[in-house]
Design an enzyme around this catalytic site. Sequence first.
Site, PDB file in Angstrom:
ATOM      1  N   PRO A   2      26.785  19.473   5.101  1.00 30.20           N
ATOM      2  CA  PRO A   2      26.558  19.981   6.453  1.00 30.20           C
ATOM      3  C   PRO A   2      25.668  19.049   7.258  1.00 30.20           C
ATOM      4  O   PRO A   2      24.748  18.417   6.736  1.00 30.20           O
ATOM      5  CB  PRO A   2      25.882  21.335   6.208  1.00 30.20           C
ATOM      6  CG  PRO A   2      25.330  21.253   4.825  1.00 30.20           C
ATOM      7  CD  PRO A   2      26.262  20.371   4.066  1.00 30.20           C
ATOM      8  N   GLU A   3      25.964  18.950   8.546  1.00 26.34           N
ATOM      9  CA  GLU A   3      25.165  18.133   9.454  1.00 26.34           C
ATOM     10  C   GLU A   3      24.375  19.054  10.376  1.00 26.34           C
ATOM     11  O   GLU A   3      24.343  20.272  10.183  1.00 26.34           O
ATOM     12  CB  GLU A   3      26.084  17.173  10.210  1.00 26.34           C
ATOM     13  CG  GLU A   3      26.857  16.244   9.275  1.00 26.34           C
ATOM     14  CD  GLU A   3      27.757  15.244   9.994  1.00 26.34           C
ATOM     15  OE1 GLU A   3      27.467  14.875  11.141  1.00 26.34           O
ATOM     16  OE2 GLU A   3      28.771  14.831   9.395  1.00 26.34           O
TER      17      GLU A   3
END
Length: 292
Positions: A2-3
């Site tokens: 995830p960013e």
Amino acid sequence: MPELPEVEVVRRGLERHIVGASIDSVDVLHPRAIRRHILGAEDLAGQLTGERIARADRRGKYLWLVLEPSAVALVVHLGMSGQMLVQPPEAVTEKHLRIRARLDSGLDLRFVDQRTFGGWALAPLVDVDGSLVPDSVAHIARDPLDTRFDSAATVTVMRRKHTEIKRALLDQTVVSGIGNIYADEALWRAQIHGTRLTDRLTAATLRQLLGAAQEVMREALDQGGTSFDALYVNVNGESGYFDRSLSAYGQEDRPCPRCGTAIRREKFMNRSSFSCPRCQPAPRRSPPKRPA
């Protein structure tokens, strides 16, 4: 992994559902989930029990809960597949449940992680440029959605380096929160090829690129993040849908939304980069010098 937008979606969910609650008990169900807490599962559970969750904070891709009265941080490493779920106690136990915290609000805070790359760890808070962050996050730069993000200072740091611009975007000590997906999307919007060198780009071009990164991540945040499978979900177990709006990343051989040229995939650091060969021409390489 995830960013920033995906982690911010999780942070907002935690803020809405568990901030203000106290931790009644903690069960560690898999040792790898607390491997970063070197004192072990019993110590982690003992320190967490009785603490009140005062805030849910984030910098870049790093997420933590601020606890009171101890004023320490519970740092949450999501890894490749970590999920922070808020569930009623009677909810069916997830197959890959690694840690369960019982809250005095009557809810469970559950850490689910299929690949066991993530986990929880306690860390002291330190003051970095006027913000309290866990000491393990102190080296991480501010992210483009931080209200105190300094675009001009970040441009200065980038121009002092002699590296490919995509590598600079992924360097969390330069600017945090940007991973492979949003780097490709920002570069596409700014019409810059990822192999162009930072010290060859003008300050104005770099400011435009950082603005593109802010823009694309805000749009992704509005749509709940980017999900390619069921591993990334928010605290209610729901996936984001920004993957439907991607212009470059993962779009190999599809027409560029701007000019219609087929998007190209190139190898990059054991991963892939996606760009438009017409809108984002690769820099010309100087020919090797002939021996005298």
